[in-house]
Design an enzyme around this catalytic site. Structure first.
Site, short mmCIF file in Angstrom:
data_model
loop_
_atom_site.label_atom_id
_atom_site.label_comp_id
_atom_site.label_asym_id
_atom_site.label_seq_id
_atom_site.Cartn_x
_atom_site.Cartn_y
_atom_site.Cartn_z
N GLY A 12 -5.10 59.54 43.20
CA GLY A 12 -3.54 59.70 43.88
C GLY A 12 -2.08 58.60 42.83
O GLY A 12 -1.30 58.45 44.33
N TYR A 156 -7.88 65.93 59.71
CA TYR A 156 -7.56 64.49 58.79
C TYR A 156 -8.32 63.39 59.96
O TYR A 156 -9.01 62.48 59.31
CB TYR A 156 -6.10 64.58 58.70
N ILE A 189 3.83 54.85 57.56
CA ILE A 189 4.84 54.78 56.64
C ILE A 189 5.65 55.45 55.99
O ILE A 189 5.72 57.18 56.07
CB ILE A 189 4.07 54.63 55.03
N1 LIG Z 1 2.30 57.89 54.34
C1 LIG Z 1 1.54 57.45 55.34
O1 LIG Z 1 1.93 57.14 56.37
C2 LIG Z 1 0.33 57.08 55.22
C3 LIG Z 1 -0.25 56.68 56.50
C4 LIG Z 1 -1.39 56.74 56.78
C5 LIG Z 1 -2.40 56.52 55.51
N2 LIG Z 1 -2.11 56.91 54.63
C6 LIG Z 1 -2.92 57.55 53.25
O2 LIG Z 1 -2.47 56.91 51.96
C7 LIG Z 1 -2.27 57.18 51.33
C8 LIG Z 1 -0.95 57.51 50.49
O3 LIG Z 1 -0.21 58.45 51.10
P1 LIG Z 1 0.98 58.80 50.67
O4 LIG Z 1 1.67 59.18 51.44
O5 LIG Z 1 1.60 58.41 49.28
O6 LIG Z 1 0.73 60.65 49.77
P2 LIG Z 1 1.14 61.76 49.17
O7 LIG Z 1 0.80 62.96 49.23
O8 LIG Z 1 2.43 60.83 48.41
O9 LIG Z 1 0.42 61.17 47.98
C9 LIG Z 1 -1.62 61.38 47.75
C10 LIG Z 1 -1.82 61.74 45.95
O10 LIG Z 1 -2.95 61.97 46.00
C11 LIG Z 1 -3.13 63.11 45.55
N3 LIG Z 1 -4.26 63.84 45.41
C12 LIG Z 1 -5.41 64.42 46.75
N4 LIG Z 1 -6.02 65.27 46.47
C13 LIG Z 1 -6.76 64.26 45.46
C14 LIG Z 1 -8.28 65.04 44.65
N5 LIG Z 1 -8.92 65.46 44.96
N6 LIG Z 1 -7.61 64.24 42.83
C15 LIG Z 1 -6.82 63.56 43.09
N7 LIG Z 1 -5.72 63.32 43.60
C16 LIG Z 1 -5.57 63.79 44.50
C17 LIG Z 1 -1.81 63.90 45.72
O11 LIG Z 1 -1.68 65.02 44.38
C18 LIG Z 1 -0.96 62.92 46.09
O12 LIG Z 1 -0.45 63.10 44.99
C19 LIG Z 1 -3.32 58.68 51.73
O13 LIG Z 1 -4.92 58.86 51.20
C20 LIG Z 1 -2.54 59.54 52.93
O14 LIG Z 1 -3.31 59.77 54.06
C21 LIG Z 1 -0.71 57.64 54.47
#
Ligand SMILES: NC(=O)c1ccc[n+]([C@@H]2O[C@H](COP(=O)([O-])OP(=O)(O)OC[C@H]3O[C@@H](n4cnc5c(N)ncnc54)[C@H](O)[C@@H]3O)[C@@H](O)[C@H]2O)c1
Length: 248
Positions: A12, A156, A189
């Site tokens: 990711g 989720y 976040i």
């Molecule tokens: N943003 C928030 O507020 C928040 C809160 C709690 C948890 N999270 C967790 O933090 C992590 C990052 O979040 P983010 O905001 O950067 O999300 P984001 O959507 O910006 O980034 C996630 C990335 O994962 C990649 N991805 C998804 N499925 C994939 C796969 N099968 N193989 C390879 N890559 C894959 C996507 O292409 C994307 O670039 C996630 O796991 C999310 O669940 C985020």
């Protein structure tokens, strides 16, 4: 340079939090093997880090597919000339949707992006870490996986809860061999993932934290750095909450 001589795999890596994690780890001297489904933003972060002098291998790949991920690790080892020391699983996907409106296809999508990515990448890297006799894995959970999601996203939350149970179980199996496994659990976040929610929902999320603000990708990257560095040498099987003291 807290990660000098470490090779860290990041899934990711093109995401909002993933990109910042990569910047912080590269600043601390890590060599990085980066992957994401999205190739253009992956190229962008790769070029940016290489221009800053970091040692980077990157390749678009589906982290949820075991054989694809194993090929990616083989290619990374060849390109960087070394074995990985650590894995950071930021890959994930979130959508607000009432559970009654979801279909088995939606559940599969959530489980693949948030859980299968963790299972497949850990399955691929663990034998290498065990052979090296040390390692650190950081899997991304969420407050939704600990306490249930505030906005409708039950599948989720189920996937993230499973990531926590899996990581604790894996820690029991591999920590005696000095491979540590931990989760980081971000609160709200300030990323596009959260920006998809309404302004009202975002300000409610901020007000539910004790610190009264949304977190930043940098807050999360600092938590990841701690879990990868030698400062956390006695930390395994835990969930590091980086959520501003979220009150749910
Ligand atoms: N943003 C928030 O507020 C928040 C809160 C709690 C948890 N999270 C967790 O933090 C992590 C990052 O979040 P983010 O905001 O950067 O999300 P984001 O959507 O910006 O980034 C996630 C990335 O994962 C990649 N991805 C998804 N499925 C994939 C796969 N099968 N193989 C390879 N890559 C894959 C996507 O292409 C994307 O670039 C996630 O796991 C999310 O669940 C985020």
């Amino acid at each position: 340079m807290r990660l000098k001589n470490k090779m860290v795999v990041v899934t990711g890596a093109a995401g909002s939090i993933g990109r910042e994690v990569c910047q912080v780890l590269a600043n601390q001297g890590a060599s990085l093997a980066l992957t994401d489904l999205a190739s253009d933003p992956l190229d962008e972060i790769t070029r940016d880090l290489q221009n800053k002098g970091a040692s980077i291998f990157s390749k678009p790949a589906d982290s949820a597919d075991l054989s694809t991920f194993e090929r990616f690790l083989n290619d990374a080892e060849t390109a960087l000339g070394r074995r990985p020391n650590a894995l950071v699983n930021t890959a994930g996907f979130w959508r607000i949707i009432d559970f009654v409106a979801t279909t088995p296809g939606d559940w599969q999508e959530m489980l693949t992006a948030n859980l299968m990515t963790v299972l497949a990448s850990c399955r691929a890297i663990i034998p290498r870490l065990l052979e090296s006799g040390e390692g650190s894995i950081v899997n991304f959970a969420s407050t939704a996986g600990e306490f249930g999601s505030i906005r409708p996203s039950a599948a989720y939350a189920a996937a993230k809860g499973a990531v926590i149970a899996f990581s604790k179980s894996l820690a029991r199996e591999v920590s005696p061999n000095l491979v540590r496994v931990n989760c980081i659990s971000p609160g709200p976040i300030d990323t596009p993932m959260l920006q998809a929610a309404s302004d009202e929902a975002r300000s409610i999320a901020a007000s539910r934290t004790l610190l009264g603000r949304l977190g930043t990708p940098h807050d999360i990257a600092n938590g990841v750095l701690f879990l990868l560095s030698d400062e956390s040498a006695f930390v395994t099987g835990t969930v590091l909450q980086v959520n501003g003291g979220s009150l749910l």
